[in-house]
Design a protein around this motif. Structure first.
Motif, PDB file in Angstrom:
ATOM      1  N   GLU A   7       0.828  -1.210   0.000  1.00  0.00           N
ATOM      2  CA  GLU A   7       0.000   0.000   0.000  1.00  0.00           C
ATOM      3  C   GLU A   7       0.861   1.258   0.000  1.00  0.00           C
ATOM      4  O   GLU A   7       1.899   1.308   0.668  1.00  0.00           O
ATOM      5  N   VAL A   8       0.379   2.259  -0.733  1.00  0.00           N
ATOM      6  CA  VAL A   8       1.071   3.554  -0.763  1.00  0.00           C
ATOM      7  C   VAL A   8       0.177   4.565  -0.049  1.00  0.00           C
ATOM      8  O   VAL A   8      -1.014   4.674  -0.350  1.00  0.00           O
ATOM      9  N   HIS A   9       0.734   5.261   0.916  1.00  0.00           N
ATOM     10  CA  HIS A   9      -0.035   6.278   1.639  1.00  0.00           C
ATOM     11  C   HIS A   9       0.068   7.604   0.906  1.00  0.00           C
ATOM     12  O   HIS A   9       1.170   8.062   0.598  1.00  0.00           O
ATOM     13  N   LEU A  10      -1.088   8.202   0.645  1.00  0.00           N
ATOM     14  CA  LEU A  10      -1.096   9.521   0.004  1.00  0.00           C
ATOM     15  C   LEU A  10      -1.298  10.588   1.079  1.00  0.00           C
ATOM     16  O   LEU A  10      -2.184  10.459   1.924  1.00  0.00           O
ATOM     17  N   ARG A  11      -0.486  11.613   1.039  1.00  0.00           N
ATOM     18  CA  ARG A  11      -0.639  12.735   1.967  1.00  0.00           C
ATOM     19  C   ARG A  11      -0.892  13.981   1.114  1.00  0.00           C
ATOM     20  O   ARG A  11      -0.080  14.304   0.234  1.00  0.00           O
ATOM     21  N   GLY A  12      -1.981  14.663   1.387  1.00  0.00           N
ATOM     22  CA  GLY A  12      -2.311  15.852   0.590  1.00  0.00           C
ATOM     23  C   GLY A  12      -1.581  17.084   1.111  1.00  0.00           C
ATOM     24  O   GLY A  12      -1.752  17.484   2.261  1.00  0.00           O
ATOM     25  N   LEU A  13      -0.765  17.677   0.264  1.00  0.00           N
ATOM     26  CA  LEU A  13       0.116  18.777   0.681  1.00  0.00           C
ATOM     27  C   LEU A  13      -0.491  20.147   0.364  1.00  0.00           C
ATOM     28  O   LEU A  13      -0.798  20.440  -0.795  1.00  0.00           O
ATOM     29  N   ILE A  14      -0.657  20.967   1.400  1.00  0.00           N
ATOM     30  CA  ILE A  14      -1.105  22.356   1.197  1.00  0.00           C
ATOM     31  C   ILE A  14       0.074  23.278   1.488  1.00  0.00           C
ATOM     32  O   ILE A  14       0.592  23.306   2.617  1.00  0.00           O
ATOM     33  N   GLU A  15       0.505  23.996   0.461  1.00  0.00           N
ATOM     34  CA  GLU A  15       1.624  24.944   0.615  1.00  0.00           C
ATOM     35  C   GLU A  15       0.992  26.298   0.928  1.00  0.00           C
ATOM     36  O   GLU A  15       0.588  27.015   0.013  1.00  0.00           O
ATOM     37  N   PHE A  16       0.860  26.624   2.216  1.00  0.00           N
ATOM     38  CA  PHE A  16      -0.058  27.717   2.561  1.00  0.00           C
ATOM     39  C   PHE A  16       0.579  29.102   2.663  1.00  0.00           C
ATOM     40  O   PHE A  16      -0.142  30.103   2.723  1.00  0.00           O
ATOM     41  N   SER A  17       1.905  29.189   2.675  1.00  0.00           N
ATOM     42  CA  SER A  17       2.542  30.516   2.653  1.00  0.00           C
ATOM     43  C   SER A  17       3.956  30.361   2.122  1.00  0.00           C
ATOM     44  O   SER A  17       4.681  29.443   2.525  1.00  0.00           O
ATOM     45  N   ASN A  18       4.347  31.284   1.234  1.00  0.00           N
ATOM     46  CA  ASN A  18       5.743  31.225   0.770  1.00  0.00           C
ATOM     47  C   ASN A  18       6.567  32.381   1.340  1.00  0.00           C
ATOM     48  O   ASN A  18       7.648  32.670   0.859  1.00  0.00           O
ATOM     49  N   TYR A  19       6.034  33.026   2.399  1.00  0.00           N
ATOM     50  CA  TYR A  19       6.849  33.998   3.131  1.00  0.00           C
ATOM     51  C   TYR A  19       7.785  33.228   4.045  1.00  0.00           C
ATOM     52  O   TYR A  19       7.364  32.253   4.682  1.00  0.00           O
ATOM     53  N   CYS A  20       9.036  33.676   4.138  1.00  0.00           N
ATOM     54  CA  CYS A  20       9.952  33.015   5.064  1.00  0.00           C
ATOM     55  C   CYS A  20      10.928  34.004   5.665  1.00  0.00           C
ATOM     56  O   CYS A  20      11.502  34.826   4.964  1.00  0.00           O
ATOM     57  N   GLN A  21      11.094  33.895   6.991  1.00  0.00           N
ATOM     58  CA  GLN A  21      12.036  34.791   7.674  1.00  0.00           C
ATOM     59  C   GLN A  21      13.459  34.237   7.625  1.00  0.00           C
ATOM     60  O   GLN A  21      14.397  34.922   8.010  1.00  0.00           O
ATOM     61  N   GLN A  22      13.619  33.001   7.153  1.00  0.00           N
ATOM     62  CA  GLN A  22      14.963  32.415   7.081  1.00  0.00           C
ATOM     63  C   GLN A  22      15.581  32.701   5.717  1.00  0.00           C
ATOM     64  O   GLN A  22      14.915  33.205   4.804  1.00  0.00           O
ATOM     65  N   ASN A  23      16.850  32.323   5.599  1.00  0.00           N
ATOM     66  CA  ASN A  23      17.574  32.732   4.389  1.00  0.00           C
ATOM     67  C   ASN A  23      18.427  31.592   3.831  1.00  0.00           C
ATOM     68  O   ASN A  23      19.534  31.827   3.326  1.00  0.00           O
ATOM     69  N   CYS A  24      17.915  30.357   3.928  1.00  0.00           N
ATOM     70  CA  CYS A  24      18.675  29.181   3.487  1.00  0.00           C
ATOM     71  C   CYS A  24      19.184  29.387   2.048  1.00  0.00           C
ATOM     72  O   CYS A  24      18.385  29.724   1.160  1.00  0.00           O
TER      73      CYS A  24
END
Ligand code: SAM
Ligand code: SF4
Ligand code: FES
Length: 353
Positions: free
Chosen positions: A47-64
């Motif tokens: 069995e393959v588990h599906l996880r539904g991904l919500i990318e809810f903000s692309n603001y980021c305080q980090q600087n990778c």
């Protein structure tokens, strides 16, 4: 059969030197993938588990340095979904049969503790598991998310090479990242970590250390993806197709952590049109399709070549189901929590009697 692969398949143990040996030997690849596939089948099944991904903000305080969402990247259009939009996308995902919703974002202070708690509570009412992937927080914040009902937390260590981590993640501390993972474990979360493969400055030795780190902390979920250079970041000039090595790292990780949940990451498919299927045949048992709707899909740009930007969640759901079934596997209808190795070994032994 290669003696090291045999050892890994039967004992689920390898030394650092042995891992490096496997990583550097191109002649054993197919044998390695086949062994990882067998271990996957034996411990976590078809069995393959599906996880539904919500990318809810692309603001980021980090600087990778590697990431398109880094705060100094002025070339992307920033967005954040409202709590109502997030819950609405989660509702739609649940109606497509997803049993887990993954909430992912940059480190965005707009999403205060109270806002996140409310979002988690509302999504939990849908009867799904909730996974958070929102970066480094305090012990109290993690506890509050957990109390609101969140089940799992993803925080990749990225690399276990302390110096490299701190060079690539200015202002962040490797020790703090490890501490966050320990806190999550102590608070009873299902804990996910992982790494990028092919970062500039990485060596096969540090990659071996990454795999041993996953084993040391007994990670419940391990996300391994190729590093993909982003032209809008300081690592624009980095080279290399990191897919083949990522696939090997995934396979060895499966051999050493037979019962963990390991996704076929989206980044794998950004580099190879069959990337997720190949990963599923080399040890992976999870896929995380994007359930964010509309233009937002194209604005969450960690790296170039992101897949499914112009597709709808409904289309992705049937597309990935078709791919999974085409290799004789099926989509799980359960929540897909990790089952312990002991439980699985007992069950397998009973089957054989
Ligand atoms: N901000 C949270 C964090 O860093 O944990 C979650 C979101 S972050 C975008 C999710 C993951 O994206 C990171 O853990 C990193 O491994 C991956 N990522 C970022 N830039 C990437 C790149 N250029 N290539 C491949 N993966 C990348
Ligand atoms: Fe922000 Fe995560 Fe990207 Fe780092 S990897 S810049 S923390 S979104
Ligand atoms: Fe999105 Fe195939 S999973 S189009």
């Amino acid at each position: 059969m290669n003696a090291l692969i045999h050892k890994a398949e039967t004992k689920h143990q390898l030394t650092r030197e042995e891992i490096v040996q496997l990583l550097s030997d191109a002649t054993i690849d197919e044998e390695l993938f086949a062994a990882a596939n067998r271990v996957r089948e034996c411990y976590v099944g078809d069995e393959v588990h599906l996880r539904g991904l919500i990318e809810f903000s692309n603001y980021c305080q980090q600087n990778c340095l590697y990431c398109g969402l880094r705060r100094e990247n002025k070339t992307i259009t920033r967005y954040r979904l409202t709590p109502d939009e997030i819950v609405d996308f989660a509702q739609k995902a649940a109606s497509y049969g997803y049993k887990t919703i993954v909430l992912q974002s940059g480190e965005d202070p707009y999403f205060t503790l109270e806002r996140m708690q409310e979002i988690i509570r509302r999504i939990k009412e849908l009867g799904v598991a909730v996974t958070l992937s929102i970066g480094e927080k305090t012990l109290e914040e993690y506890r509050a998310y957990r109390e609101a009902g969140a089940d799992r937390y993803l925080l990749r260590i990225e690399t276990t090479n302390r110096k490299l981590y701190q060079d690539l993640d200015p202002g962040m501390s490797w020790e703090n990242r490890v501490q966050c993972l320990k806190i999550l474990r102590d608070q009873g979360w299902e804990v996910g970590t992982g790494s990028m493969v092919g970062l500039p400055g990485q060596s096969l030795e540090t990659i071996a250390d990454d795999i041993l780190f996953f084993q040391e902390i007994d990670a419940d979920m391990i996300g391994i993806g190729p590093f993909i250079p982003n032209p809008q970041t300081p690592l624009a000039a980095s080279q290399g197709d990191n897919f083949p090595l990522s696939r090997k790292v995934l396979a060895i990780t499966r051999l050493l952590l037979p019962d963990s949940n390991i996704p076929a990451t989206t980044a794998m498919e950004a580099l190879n049109p069959e990337g997720r299927i190949l990963a599923l045949m080399s040890g992976a048992n999870v896929v995380m399709p994007n359930v964010t709707e509309g233009d937002y899909r194209g604005l969450y740009v960690l790296y170039p070549g992101k897949i499914c930007i112009n597709d709808t969640p409904g289309h992705c759901r049937s597309c990935i189901t078709g791919k999974i079934e085409s290799i004789g596997r099926s989509v799980s209808t359960g929540h897909g929590f990790r089952k312990s190795r002991k439980q699985i070994e007992t069950k397998n032994a009973m089957k054989q009697e």
